[in-house]
Structures are given as structure tokens and as C-alpha cells.
Design a protein around this motif. Structure first.
Motif, PDB file in Angstrom:
ATOM      1  N   PRO A   1      20.529 -89.486  44.124  1.00 22.66           N
ATOM      2  CA  PRO A   1      20.093 -89.438  42.652  1.00 22.66           C
ATOM      3  C   PRO A   1      20.357 -90.801  42.010  1.00 22.66           C
ATOM      4  O   PRO A   1      21.540 -91.448  42.035  1.00 22.66           O
ATOM      5  CB  PRO A   1      20.959 -88.209  42.089  1.00 22.66           C
TER       6      PRO A   1
ATOM      7  N   TYR B   1      13.014 -94.977  34.171  1.00 22.37           N
ATOM      8  CA  TYR B   1      14.505 -95.221  33.830  1.00 22.37           C
ATOM      9  C   TYR B   1      14.529 -95.555  32.410  1.00 22.37           C
ATOM     10  O   TYR B   1      13.712 -96.369  31.945  1.00 22.37           O
ATOM     11  CB  TYR B   1      15.183 -96.465  34.602  1.00 22.37           C
TER      12      TYR B   1
ATOM     13  N   TYR C   1      25.405 -92.465  39.363  1.00 24.65           N
ATOM     14  CA  TYR C   1      25.203 -91.032  40.081  1.00 24.65           C
ATOM     15  C   TYR C   1      25.135 -89.752  38.981  1.00 24.65           C
ATOM     16  O   TYR C   1      24.196 -88.939  38.861  1.00 24.65           O
ATOM     17  CB  TYR C   1      25.973 -90.910  41.006  1.00 24.65           C
TER      18      TYR C   1
ATOM     19  N   ALA D   1      22.143 -90.357  36.578  1.00 24.25           N
ATOM     20  CA  ALA D   1      20.945 -89.672  36.924  1.00 24.25           C
ATOM     21  C   ALA D   1      20.817 -88.288  37.149  1.00 24.25           C
ATOM     22  O   ALA D   1      19.790 -87.840  37.015  1.00 24.25           O
ATOM     23  CB  ALA D   1      20.576 -90.511  38.381  1.00 24.25           C
ATOM     24  N   ARG D   2      21.657 -87.752  37.549  1.00 24.46           N
ATOM     25  CA  ARG D   2      21.951 -86.227  37.925  1.00 24.46           C
ATOM     26  C   ARG D   2      21.393 -85.588  36.407  1.00 24.46           C
ATOM     27  O   ARG D   2      20.797 -84.611  36.596  1.00 24.46           O
ATOM     28  CB  ARG D   2      23.242 -85.570  38.300  1.00 24.46           C
ATOM     29  N   ARG D   3      22.017 -86.188  35.338  1.00 21.21           N
ATOM     30  CA  ARG D   3      21.745 -85.362  34.259  1.00 21.21           C
ATOM     31  C   ARG D   3      20.267 -85.561  33.734  1.00 21.21           C
ATOM     32  O   ARG D   3      19.689 -84.624  32.919  1.00 21.21           O
ATOM     33  CB  ARG D   3      22.621 -85.961  33.239  1.00 21.21           C
ATOM     34  N   ARG D   4      20.008 -86.876  33.760  1.00 22.67           N
ATOM     35  CA  ARG D   4      18.475 -87.188  33.334  1.00 22.67           C
ATOM     36  C   ARG D   4      17.321 -86.955  34.296  1.00 22.67           C
ATOM     37  O   ARG D   4      16.300 -86.943  33.985  1.00 22.67           O
ATOM     38  CB  ARG D   4      18.330 -88.718  33.131  1.00 22.67           C
ATOM     39  N   GLY D   5      17.741 -86.649  35.500  1.00 26.36           N
ATOM     40  CA  GLY D   5      16.645 -86.244  36.537  1.00 26.36           C
ATOM     41  C   GLY D   5      15.789 -87.192  36.988  1.00 26.36           C
ATOM     42  O   GLY D   5      14.543 -87.201  37.269  1.00 26.36           O
ATOM     43  N   TYR D   6      16.358 -88.514  37.340  1.00 26.67           N
ATOM     44  CA  TYR D   6      15.782 -89.712  37.666  1.00 26.67           C
ATOM     45  C   TYR D   6      15.220 -89.352  39.229  1.00 26.67           C
ATOM     46  O   TYR D   6      15.903 -88.882  39.781  1.00 26.67           O
ATOM     47  CB  TYR D   6      16.442 -90.874  37.394  1.00 26.67           C
ATOM     48  N   PRO D   7      14.106 -89.927  39.429  1.00 33.05           N
ATOM     49  CA  PRO D   7      13.663 -90.187  40.734  1.00 33.05           C
ATOM     50  C   PRO D   7      14.466 -90.702  41.885  1.00 33.05           C
ATOM     51  O   PRO D   7      15.358 -91.533  41.594  1.00 33.05           O
ATOM     52  CB  PRO D   7      12.304 -90.673  40.695  1.00 33.05           C
TER      53      PRO D   7
END
Length: 258
Positions: free
Chosen positions: A94, A135, A194, A197-203
Motif C-alpha cells: 500500500p 496522491y 504505509y 496509504a492504508r487509510r487513504r486507499g492509495y493505489p
């Protein structure tokens, strides 16, 4: 002239030049010039002599050569090769591109030796790419700026070269001392990316195959060998230097004080 009068002239002229947007380096030099003309004990030739002695240093030659190597490698597409290698290593997690940003900064730190050069070289490629993938702009810029700090910590570093030459400390020892802090900073940044990104759901990227990894590693082999060769040469040179032994008198005094 008294010390107060000299201080008023120096700081007053320096502040005036800063207000006029004169570069700091030139403002510092020009602010000292009037004192040499006012005081009869000083001459302008003394200023020129001190400037010549300051720049006549073999150690300072490392600074422009570090910057030259970083610019040459960046112009040759080294940044893209390092990005491809980092993508095959951490791209599947993530926040893959954010992790790539940190990992490339860690590798590029061993090439540039400067935080400014690292931010300019990597930021020009990574910031548009991260923004294109969705992002957040603030997160992208902050991550690139924080990762660029490792440029002066992970060896080889321009500041370590200058610092070791000025105070006569082993440059190889300084290089070795900067490895662990640089890796810890990079690991902390990767952990923050990490979680964010897990909270925002990044690709994320698709998991790379072994063939892709070895191909990317082969293309980035020479850039990866640059920091290892320079740091290894400095460490080997410092290990060959004879160490100063303490005299019996100093040893006796230390033991007596204990």
C-alpha cells in the motif's frame, strides 16, 4: 574603533544587503569590506589573503565533484532506473509509489551527497508521478522533502567530508556512523507512508516477477555501485592511517583521575 562600532557596521551593512536581496554569501563578504578601509591596522590585502587560504583546500574539491556526479547521473536517466528497481521491490505494498519515493531517496543519497540535489533530482520526477496517481499534494511534497534529508546522512555526504576535514576527524568513520541513522529514518518514513496509504486507499502496483526484478537490478547496477565504492574507499583509507597512541603520562593521569 571599538568592538561596538565594528559590530554596528558589520551587522548594519549585512542587514541592508539582505533587505536588498543580495545573496547571503556575497552579503557576508561585502559586509566585511568597510572595516578594512576604516581601521588603519587592517588592509584589503588581508581580506584577499584570508579568502585565498580558505578556498585553497583539497577537501573542498569533493563538494563540486559530488554535485557534478549527481547532475551527470540524473541527466543520464539514473533516477528512472532507480525508480524501476524500487518499484519491483516495494511497489506491491500500500502506497507503493510513496514507498518508491523513500527507497529511491535512500539510494540516491549515496550518489548526490546533498539534500538539495536530491530534492531537485527526485522531486522533479516523483512529485508529478505521485500527483498523477491521486496522491495528496501536501503529502507528496512533505514526503519528498523529508526523504531528501537523508542526502546528508547516508554516506557519502558532502557535509561529512567538509566536517571531517575541518576538525580532522576520520571521514570514513563519519560515513560508517551515518549508515544506521539513515536506514532508521528511511524505515520510519516507509512505516508512515504505509499507514497513511492504508487509510487513504492509495493505489498499488502489481507484484513484480523475479525476471523483472533482475532486469531492473542489472540496469541499476552501476548507480548502486557508486556509493559503495566511494564509501568503501574512504573507510579503507581511514583504516590504513596510523592511530595516535596515548602517552604514558596521559594514561597515568586518566587512571589517577578515575
Amino acid at each position: 574603533m571599538t568592538a561596538i562600532e565594528v559590530g554596528v557596521i558589520l551587522f548594519g551593512l549585512f542587514g541592508l544587503l539582505i533587505v536588498l536581496r543580495v545573496p547571503v554569501a556575497f552579503a557576508l563578504g561585502v559586509a566585511c569590506v568597510p572595516v578594512f578601509f576604516i581601521d588603519d591596522r587592517l588592509t584589503p590585502f588581508l581580506l584577499l589573503n584570508e579568502m585565498l587560504k580558505s578556498y585553497n583546500s583539497f577537501i573542498l574539491l569533493a563538494v563540486p565533484f559530488f554535485m557534478l556526479s549527481a547532475n551527470l547521473m540524473n541527466s543520464a536517466g539514473v533516477t528512472q532506473r532507480l525508480m524501476d528497481l524500487a518499484r519491483t521491490v516495494v511497489g506491491q505494498f500500500p502506497g507503493g509509489l510513496g514507498l518508491v519515493n523513500v527507497l529511491v531517496s535512500m539510494i540516491f543519497a549515496g550518489i548526490s551527497g546533498s539534500s538539495t540535489a536530491e530534492a531537485a533530482g527526485i522531486g522533479g520526477v516523483m512529485i508529478p508521478a505521485m500527483k498523477k496517481q491521486g496522491y495528496d499534494t501536501n503529502f507528496t511534497v512533505a514526503l519528498t522533502a523529508c526523504a531528501a534529508v537523508m542526502g546528508v546522512i547516508i554516506p557519502p555526504s558532502i557535509l561529512m567530508v567538509v566536517w571531517g576535514g575541518v576538525i580532522s576527524v576520520s571521514i570514513g568513520a563519519l560515513f560508517l556512523a551515518g549508515v544506521l541513522p539513515g536506514v532508521m529514518i528511511g524505515g520510519a518514513l516507509m512505516g508512515a507512508v504505509y499507514v497513511y496509504a492504508r487509510r487513504r486507499g492509495y493505489p498499488v502496483y502489481a507484484r513484480a516477477t523475479l525476471h523483472q526484478f533482475f532486469c531492473a537490478a542489472w540496469r541499476a547496477l552501476l548507480p548502486l555501485a557508486t556509493p559503495a565504492s566511494s564509501s568503501g574507499a574512504s573507510s579503507a583509507d581511514s583504516s590504513r592511517r596510523p592511530r595516535r597512541r596515548s602517552s604514558p603520562c596521559s594514561t597515568h593521569c586518566c587512571s589517577a583521575s578515575l
